[in-house]
Scaffold this motif. Structure first.
Motif, short mmCIF file in Angstrom:
data_model
loop_
_atom_site.label_atom_id
_atom_site.label_comp_id
_atom_site.label_asym_id
_atom_site.label_seq_id
_atom_site.Cartn_x
_atom_site.Cartn_y
_atom_site.Cartn_z
N ARG A 125 0.81 -1.21 0.00
CA ARG A 125 0.00 0.00 0.00
C ARG A 125 0.84 1.27 0.00
NH1 ARG A 125 -4.16 -1.06 4.84
NH2 ARG A 125 -2.22 -1.87 5.75
N ILE A 126 2.12 1.14 0.36
CA ILE A 126 2.98 2.32 0.39
C ILE A 126 3.13 2.91 -1.01
CG2 ILE A 126 5.16 1.08 0.07
CD1 ILE A 126 4.55 4.17 2.32
N ARG A 127 3.06 2.08 -2.03
CA ARG A 127 3.22 2.57 -3.40
C ARG A 127 2.13 3.57 -3.75
NH1 ARG A 127 6.10 0.48 -7.82
NH2 ARG A 127 5.35 1.18 -9.85
N GLY A 128 0.90 3.21 -3.44
CA GLY A 128 -0.22 4.12 -3.71
C GLY A 128 -0.11 5.40 -2.90
N ASP A 129 0.36 5.27 -1.66
CA ASP A 129 0.48 6.45 -0.82
C ASP A 129 1.55 7.40 -1.35
OD1 ASP A 129 -0.49 7.46 1.99
OD2 ASP A 129 1.66 7.85 1.92
N VAL A 130 2.67 6.85 -1.83
CA VAL A 130 3.72 7.69 -2.39
C VAL A 130 3.25 8.36 -3.67
CG1 VAL A 130 6.01 7.64 -3.46
CG2 VAL A 130 5.62 6.45 -1.30
N LEU A 131 2.48 7.66 -4.48
CA LEU A 131 1.92 8.27 -5.69
C LEU A 131 1.01 9.45 -5.33
CD1 LEU A 131 1.15 5.07 -7.79
CD2 LEU A 131 2.75 6.89 -8.42
N ARG A 132 0.20 9.25 -4.28
CA ARG A 132 -0.69 10.32 -3.82
C ARG A 132 0.12 11.53 -3.38
NH1 ARG A 132 -0.98 12.38 0.59
NH2 ARG A 132 0.21 10.70 1.59
N TRP A 133 1.19 11.25 -2.60
CA TRP A 133 2.06 12.32 -2.10
C TRP A 133 2.76 13.05 -3.25
CZ3 TRP A 133 7.67 11.67 -1.87
CH2 TRP A 133 8.32 12.73 -1.23
N ARG A 134 3.29 12.29 -4.21
CA ARG A 134 3.95 12.91 -5.37
C ARG A 134 2.99 13.81 -6.13
NH1 ARG A 134 4.47 9.37 -10.58
NH2 ARG A 134 2.25 9.90 -10.45
N ASP A 135 1.77 13.30 -6.36
CA ASP A 135 0.79 14.07 -7.13
C ASP A 135 0.30 15.30 -6.37
OD1 ASP A 135 1.09 12.16 -9.06
OD2 ASP A 135 -0.79 11.10 -8.60
N SER A 136 0.29 15.22 -5.04
CA SER A 136 -0.16 16.38 -4.25
C SER A 136 0.87 17.51 -4.33
CB SER A 136 -0.36 15.98 -2.78
OG SER A 136 0.88 15.69 -2.14
N ILE A 137 2.14 17.16 -4.52
CA ILE A 137 3.18 18.18 -4.69
C ILE A 137 3.10 18.73 -6.11
CG2 ILE A 137 5.66 18.63 -4.69
CD1 ILE A 137 5.90 16.30 -2.68
N GLY A 138 3.01 17.81 -7.07
CA GLY A 138 2.82 18.19 -8.46
C GLY A 138 4.09 18.66 -9.15
N GLY A 139 3.99 18.71 -10.49
CA GLY A 139 5.08 19.23 -11.31
C GLY A 139 6.38 18.47 -11.18
N LYS A 140 7.44 19.13 -11.61
CA LYS A 140 8.76 18.51 -11.57
C LYS A 140 9.23 18.28 -10.15
CE LYS A 140 13.35 19.00 -13.63
NZ LYS A 140 14.22 19.85 -14.50
N THR A 141 8.82 19.17 -9.20
CA THR A 141 9.23 19.02 -7.81
C THR A 141 8.73 17.72 -7.23
OG1 THR A 141 9.25 21.42 -7.48
CG2 THR A 141 9.13 20.06 -5.50
N GLY A 142 7.47 17.36 -7.54
CA GLY A 142 6.93 16.09 -7.06
C GLY A 142 7.75 14.91 -7.54
N ASP A 143 8.19 14.96 -8.78
CA ASP A 143 9.01 13.87 -9.32
C ASP A 143 10.39 13.83 -8.67
OD1 ASP A 143 7.23 12.65 -11.07
OD2 ASP A 143 7.65 14.07 -12.68
N VAL A 144 10.95 14.99 -8.37
CA VAL A 144 12.26 15.03 -7.70
C VAL A 144 12.16 14.42 -6.30
CG1 VAL A 144 14.00 16.56 -6.71
CG2 VAL A 144 13.13 17.01 -9.01
#
Length: 361
Positions: A125-144
């Motif tokens: 389930r951590i994978r989905g949570d990290v995806l949520r967190w990345r998307d909440s940051i958004g843009g290139k920063t989220g990917d970094v």
């Protein structure tokens, strides 16, 4: 009383023991709270305190009190990673970028996951949570941020601190479309005239070769090879891990000829030394772009489209350009065509060569 020879009878797992020779030639043994940077020394063999005594155990407990606060939670992994050689051997800029990802007050990894139990990272389930967190940051920063978390997670897996790496393979959400952004001949001329010579050289070499910043930073005279028709640059690229063979354009030839004979690196800083990190090249170009009041959207990386046109002019065919840039042949042709259309100053000969090259596809 337990002496040094009886240490194996105690449960001292995690205690880091090392011996040092003193000025008088004697050997002294030291015990530290853990292995790594910042670990406190709580005992040495010159003390009256015996190993395993109540005083020894109390000193050990006090030394590791701050460390045990992180035991079992992900923050402990973050601290261990910062102490590791994997982190300390990185370039200063890379270390700074990772620390920003870890400790940013709003989007930092520690803020989001530092207090989470390590066991949480063993759950799918951590994978989905990290995806949520990345998307909440958004843009290139989220990917970094996501990329740095993946880097630390992989490090922890290698050391058996976590049992699974459920973050492996998560890709980028941010897609940069800079297809229409080029350095025009006028902008290149303004930059080369206005920036200091060692900075101007960065853009000139990028425009003439199409190399990425990481490869520009490594470019060396030893990468130059003579051919029956002139010279070529032959270099193993860092990102694609392949051998690139790039024709030396007339402007690139003139630039190399202008360098001091004892300067082996093509691109150096003001002191004549190699740049310690590829990011410094892009930072330097962006700084002088702003000082010269050029378009703020221009980046060093945008020189690659310009370079494709220069390489065609220097005699490279579309297939060579495509392989070098990592593009399809059609995309290489489209990029060159857009550049010529947006740059009326370009010689008509480029358009003629492009039209001829297209007929040979």
């Amino acid at each position: 009383m337990i002496g040094l020879t009886d240490m194996t009878k105690l449960d001292l797992k995690g205690v880091h023991r090392l011996k040092c020779r003193l000025a008088d030639g004697s050997i002294r043994e030291y015990h530290r709270g853990w292995r790594g940077k910042g670990a406190p020394t709580f005992w040495h063999s010159g003390m009256s305190m015996a190993v395993g005594s109540a005083d020894y155990i109390a000193a050990l407990a006090e030394a590791t009190s701050s460390r045990t606060m992180t035991k079992g939670i992900f923050r402990g992994i973050l601290l261990d990673y910062l102490d590791s050689q994997d982190f300390t051997r990185l370039a200063p800029r890379s270390q700074s970028d990772i620390k920003t990802s870890l400790y940013h007050p709003k989007t930092g990894i520690d803020k989001e996951y530092g207090g989470a139990p390590i066991a949480a990272f063993n759950s799918p389930r951590i994978r989905g949570d990290v995806l949520r967190w990345r998307d909440s940051i958004g843009g290139k920063t989220g990917d970094v941020r996501r990329g740095h978390l993946q880097q630390i997670e992989a490090w922890a897996l290698d050391r058996g601190v976590v049992d699974f790496n459920h973050l492996k393979g998560i890709g980028s959400a941010y897609i940069s479309n800079r297809a229409e952004i080029f350095w025009t001949p006028d902008e290149i001329a303004v930059f080369e005239t206005g920036a200091p010579p060692h900075i101007a050289r960065i853009l000139t070499v990028a425009v003439e070769t199409g190399l990425r910043p990481g490869d520009l930073a490594q470019l060396h005279r030893s990468h130059l090879h003579r051919t029956p028709h002139g010279q070529r640059i032959v270099i193993w690229t860092q990102k694609k891990k392949r051998l690139a063979s790039i024709p030396v354009t007339p402007r690139m030839k003139d630039l190399i000829a202008s360098l001091p004979l004892d300067q082996d690196r093509i691109i150096t800083n003001k002191a004549g030394e190699a740049y310690v990190h590829e990011n410094y090249l892009g930072d330097a170009v962006s700084t002088w772009r702003d000082k010269l009041n050029l378009r703020p959207e221009l980046r060093l990386y945008d020189a690659r489209g310009t370079a494709a046109t220069r390489l065609l002019e220097a005699g490279a065919d579309l297939k060579e350009i495509a392989v070098h840039m990592g593009w399809s042949i059609k995309h290489a042709a489209d990029v060159i065509e857009r550049y010529v259309a947006l740059s009326p100053q370009m010689a008509d000969g480029i358009a003629v060569k492009l039209a001829k090259a297209r007929t040979q596809l």
